[in-house]
Design a protein around this motif. Structure first.
Motif, short mmCIF file in Angstrom:
data_model
loop_
_atom_site.label_atom_id
_atom_site.label_comp_id
_atom_site.label_asym_id
_atom_site.label_seq_id
_atom_site.Cartn_x
_atom_site.Cartn_y
_atom_site.Cartn_z
N LEU A 156 26.57 14.95 27.09
CA LEU A 156 27.62 15.25 28.01
C LEU A 156 29.06 14.61 27.54
CD1 LEU A 156 28.94 15.64 30.84
CD2 LEU A 156 28.29 13.18 31.58
N ALA A 157 28.83 13.53 26.47
CA ALA A 157 30.31 12.99 25.89
C ALA A 157 30.41 14.20 24.72
CB ALA A 157 29.74 11.75 24.96
N ARG A 158 29.47 14.78 24.03
CA ARG A 158 29.87 15.75 23.26
C ARG A 158 30.50 17.01 23.72
NH1 ARG A 158 26.28 19.83 20.87
NH2 ARG A 158 24.66 18.93 21.73
N LEU A 159 29.94 17.48 24.79
CA LEU A 159 30.65 18.58 25.64
C LEU A 159 32.13 18.29 25.96
CD1 LEU A 159 27.77 19.27 27.99
CD2 LEU A 159 28.58 20.92 26.36
N LEU A 160 32.56 16.97 26.55
CA LEU A 160 33.62 16.79 26.99
C LEU A 160 34.54 16.29 25.79
CD1 LEU A 160 32.63 14.23 30.15
CD2 LEU A 160 33.44 16.68 30.26
N VAL A 171 25.02 24.66 21.86
CA VAL A 171 23.81 24.29 22.87
C VAL A 171 22.89 25.34 22.62
CG1 VAL A 171 25.37 22.87 24.38
CG2 VAL A 171 24.83 25.15 24.62
N SER A 172 21.59 24.82 22.98
CA SER A 172 20.31 25.38 22.52
C SER A 172 19.55 25.65 24.10
CB SER A 172 19.45 24.87 21.62
OG SER A 172 18.15 25.37 21.72
N ASP A 173 19.17 26.71 24.24
CA ASP A 173 18.16 27.14 25.49
C ASP A 173 16.82 26.65 25.19
OD1 ASP A 173 18.11 27.72 28.17
OD2 ASP A 173 17.41 29.69 27.65
N HIS A 174 16.29 26.43 24.15
CA HIS A 174 15.21 26.10 23.65
C HIS A 174 14.88 24.47 23.73
CE1 HIS A 174 14.25 29.97 22.07
NE2 HIS A 174 15.58 30.21 21.88
N SER A 215 17.45 22.81 29.85
CA SER A 215 17.71 23.01 28.56
C SER A 215 19.20 22.56 28.21
CB SER A 215 17.73 24.41 28.14
OG SER A 215 18.74 25.06 28.69
N GLU A 216 19.62 22.34 27.07
CA GLU A 216 20.86 21.86 27.03
C GLU A 216 22.10 22.94 27.40
OE1 GLU A 216 21.45 19.66 22.36
OE2 GLU A 216 21.49 21.66 22.73
N LEU A 217 21.46 24.47 27.22
CA LEU A 217 22.60 25.46 27.80
C LEU A 217 22.46 25.20 29.18
CD1 LEU A 217 24.12 28.13 27.29
CD2 LEU A 217 21.82 29.15 27.33
N VAL A 218 21.47 25.08 29.81
CA VAL A 218 21.35 24.85 31.27
C VAL A 218 22.39 23.96 31.88
CG1 VAL A 218 20.12 24.52 33.42
CG2 VAL A 218 19.52 26.17 31.84
N THR A 234 37.95 26.33 31.46
CA THR A 234 36.49 26.63 31.14
C THR A 234 36.03 25.99 30.01
OG1 THR A 234 36.84 28.77 32.23
CG2 THR A 234 35.02 28.56 30.87
N LEU A 235 34.88 25.46 29.95
CA LEU A 235 34.26 24.70 28.85
C LEU A 235 33.65 25.74 28.00
CD1 LEU A 235 33.05 22.07 27.52
CD2 LEU A 235 31.20 22.19 28.84
N GLN A 236 34.02 25.76 26.72
CA GLN A 236 33.54 26.91 25.98
C GLN A 236 32.17 26.74 25.32
OE1 GLN A 236 36.63 28.40 22.91
NE2 GLN A 236 37.86 26.87 23.80
N LEU A 237 31.25 27.35 25.28
CA LEU A 237 29.83 27.39 25.02
C LEU A 237 29.44 28.57 23.87
CD1 LEU A 237 28.12 26.44 28.18
CD2 LEU A 237 29.09 25.04 26.77
N GLU A 238 28.63 27.89 22.99
CA GLU A 238 28.18 28.87 21.82
C GLU A 238 26.59 28.56 21.83
OE1 GLU A 238 28.01 29.48 16.88
OE2 GLU A 238 30.18 28.77 18.44
N GLU A 239 25.81 29.44 22.03
CA GLU A 239 24.37 29.27 22.04
C GLU A 239 23.78 29.55 20.70
OE1 GLU A 239 20.33 31.34 24.22
OE2 GLU A 239 22.26 31.89 24.82
N LEU A 240 22.87 28.38 20.52
CA LEU A 240 22.12 28.30 19.08
C LEU A 240 21.06 29.10 19.41
CD1 LEU A 240 21.79 27.05 16.38
CD2 LEU A 240 20.51 25.29 17.52
#
Length: 290
Positions: A156-160, A171-174, A215-218, A234-240
């Motif tokens: 959470l801290a990393r996202l913010l 972030v990873s969906d795995h 998952s991290e992604l969810v 919007t929070l920007q996300l990149e899926e690993l």
């Protein structure tokens, strides 16, 4: 009889949260220590315990999430504490982590599973648990899944932090876990210690986390949804895309059976934590009195 409770380290979000919660206890609570006290020095620790005479120690020395873990302090602190506490009428609640299983490739982890310590961090957390368990009869090692806070090294801290910097979070969906807010871990530790004080005799390894897996992604998508609902950004996300063989999914049984502690969904409490952070950082204006 007055009970003396000692908290070893308040430097992490978990240590800070425990301090805030236990300062209101009716028992004597000690979290301020001499500036020159070295928790890695068993002789110093033993002398300090002679002064405090604790009945219960909450060990958070070296604990952290992500890059905030202090590996050398975690093991050395546990080793000196084990030596200093041996032979005393004192119980220890040691805060540990899912990282004891890091790299094993299991989908989930039971309390009875023996860690194989496949990575450096898993070795550190496993060794800290082992030195305490080998030396003491009354020690409870509480392993938590991802512990979430708005500061420190948590997901959470990393996202913010990335949101503030205007960069995408990878972030990873795995990579899956049973994430839990630091306030919920504090709630569980407080409930456990109160029962220990009044005679509970349950020791060994116990797991704590949320009631549901993600998952991290969810998790990141939910945080993005909440931020967007609050401030329209919007929070920007990149899926690993690379799969991972790691899992932070902890199966909970003993904390429920032995202490009656019920986990809750990681979604509960997340919005208030985010709103508090948004206000503190100036994204949300404080509500005006009418």
């Amino acid at each position: 009889m007055a009970i003396n409770i000692l908290l070893t380290d308040t430097g992490s979000p978990l240590g800070s949260g425990l301090r805030q919660r236990f300062e209101s206890t009716t028992h004597r609570f000690v979290a301020e220590h001499p500036a020159d006290l070295d928790w890695r020095d068993s002789a110093q620790v033993a002398d300090y315990l002679d002064q405090i005479a604790p009945h219960l120690i909450l060990n958070t020395t070296g604990w952290g999430e992500g890059a905030a873990v202090k590996p050398e302090l975690l093991v050395a602190g546990a080793r000196s504490l084990a030596k200093a506490v041996a032979g005393r009428d004192c119980a220890v609640v040691h805060l540990s982590s899912y990282r004891v299983f890091h790299g094993e490739g299991r989908v989930s982890h039971k309390e009875a599973d023996v860690p194989k310590a496949e990575t450096e961090l898993s070795q550190v957390f496993s060794e800290a648990e082992a030195v305490l368990a080998d030396a003491l009869s009354r020690v409870l090692c509480l392993r938590s899944s991802w512990v979430l806070s708005t500061v420190g090294g948590s997901l959470l801290a990393r996202l913010l932090a990335d949101f503030q910097a205007g960069r995408a979070t990878v972030v990873s969906d795995h990579w899956r876990g049973t994430p839990v807010l630091v306030s919920d871990v504090v709630r569980a530790v407080y409930a456990i210690t109160q029962q220990i004080i009044y005679g509970a005799d349950n020791w060994g390894v116990m797991h704590f986390g949320s009631s549901d897996v993600c998952s991290e992604l969810v998790f990141a998508q939910k945080v993005r949804e909440m931020i967007e609902a609050e401030i329209g950004q919007t929070l920007q996300l990149e899926e690993l895309e690379t799969p991972t063989d790691n899992s932070a999914v902890l199966e909970l049984r003993r904390v429920r059976d032995n202490f009656g502690i019920q986990p809750r969904s990681w979604r509960q409490g997340l919005r208030p934590a985010l709103r508090s952070w948004l206000k503190r950082t100036g994204y949300l204006e404080p509500a005006k009195a009418s």
